[in-house]
Design a protein around this motif. Structure first.
Motif, PDB file in Angstrom:
ATOM      1  N   MET A  31       8.487  -2.381  -2.853  1.00 42.79           N
ATOM      2  CA  MET A  31       8.662  -0.796  -2.490  1.00 42.79           C
ATOM      3  C   MET A  31       8.361  -0.032  -3.767  1.00 42.79           C
ATOM      4  N   LEU A  32       8.877  -0.611  -5.018  1.00 46.94           N
ATOM      5  CA  LEU A  32       8.475   0.268  -6.152  1.00 46.94           C
ATOM      6  C   LEU A  32       7.122   0.472  -6.431  1.00 46.94           C
TER       7      LEU A  32
ATOM      8  N   SER B  13       1.342   7.107  -4.966  1.00 43.57           N
ATOM      9  CA  SER B  13       1.980   8.308  -4.252  1.00 43.57           C
ATOM     10  C   SER B  13       3.012   9.085  -4.841  1.00 43.57           C
ATOM     11  N   VAL B  14       4.470   8.475  -4.760  1.00 47.71           N
ATOM     12  CA  VAL B  14       5.353   9.382  -5.466  1.00 47.71           C
ATOM     13  C   VAL B  14       5.053   9.343  -7.160  1.00 47.71           C
ATOM     14  N   TRP B  15       4.864   8.390  -7.592  1.00 49.14           N
ATOM     15  CA  TRP B  15       4.735   8.461  -9.193  1.00 49.14           C
ATOM     16  C   TRP B  15       3.607   9.489  -9.470  1.00 49.14           C
TER      17      TRP B  15
ATOM     18  N   ASP C  45       4.433   0.062  -4.569  1.00 47.90           N
ATOM     19  CA  ASP C  45       3.563   0.717  -3.757  1.00 47.90           C
ATOM     20  C   ASP C  45       3.664   2.364  -3.880  1.00 47.90           C
ATOM     21  N   GLN C  46       4.810   2.699  -4.580  1.00 48.82           N
ATOM     22  CA  GLN C  46       5.057   4.138  -4.854  1.00 48.82           C
ATOM     23  C   GLN C  46       3.882   4.650  -6.040  1.00 48.82           C
ATOM     24  N   GLN C  47       3.277   3.701  -6.475  1.00 51.14           N
ATOM     25  CA  GLN C  47       2.297   4.028  -7.779  1.00 51.14           C
ATOM     26  C   GLN C  47       1.329   4.819  -7.467  1.00 51.14           C
TER      27      GLN C  47
END
Length: 133
Positions: free
Chosen positions: A78-79, A85-87, A81-83
């Motif tokens: 989950m963390l 988008s959110v990050w 895959d945020q690489q």
């Protein structure tokens, strides 16, 4: 009630394995896992009236041993895959000292390419020489 049943099953498995010449199941930090003040892997329980075989008990213990790894997989991905988008959105609001937000994503593979050989050839051997494994 379900925890009591699992507890009895796992404990009986350990006792059953000790009775025969069967191989002991692997133990890890989970041997200290406790429910109600009693260790799952170290207490004795009455016979299960042949409800489960020794192999089924050992299989349950083996599954319990790998649970920490399985529980860590979902939060990791989950963390990770945020690489993209959110990050990336967060990086666009940060002071990156001349880097573009898209360039920050290159750091992960770059660190892997640099740090894996460094740890493999320098840091891990140095730790082993000092008795730390």
């Amino acid at each position: 009630r379900g925890l009591e049943t699992a507890n009895r099953s796992l404990i009986h498995s350990q006792n059953s394995a000790k009775d025969g010449d069967d191989e002991e199941p692997p133990t890890t930090g989970l041997s200290n896992l406790q429910f109600g003040g009693t260790s799952l892997m170290s207490q004795s329980i009455p016979s299960n009236n042949n409800k489960f075989t020794k192999e089924e008990f050992r299989d349950a213990q083996s599954a319990l041993v790998v649970m920490p790894v399985l529980l860590a997989i979902s939060p990791f991905w989950m963390l990770y895959d945020q690489q993209g988008s959110v990050w990336l959105l967060q990086a666009s609001k940060m002071n990156l000292h001349g880097l573009q937000p898209e360039q920050v994503q290159v750091l992960n593979p770059l660190f892997i390419m640099i740090l894996v050989p460094l740890f493999d050839q320098k840091i891990y051997p140095w730790l082993r020489r000092r008795g730390i494994s």
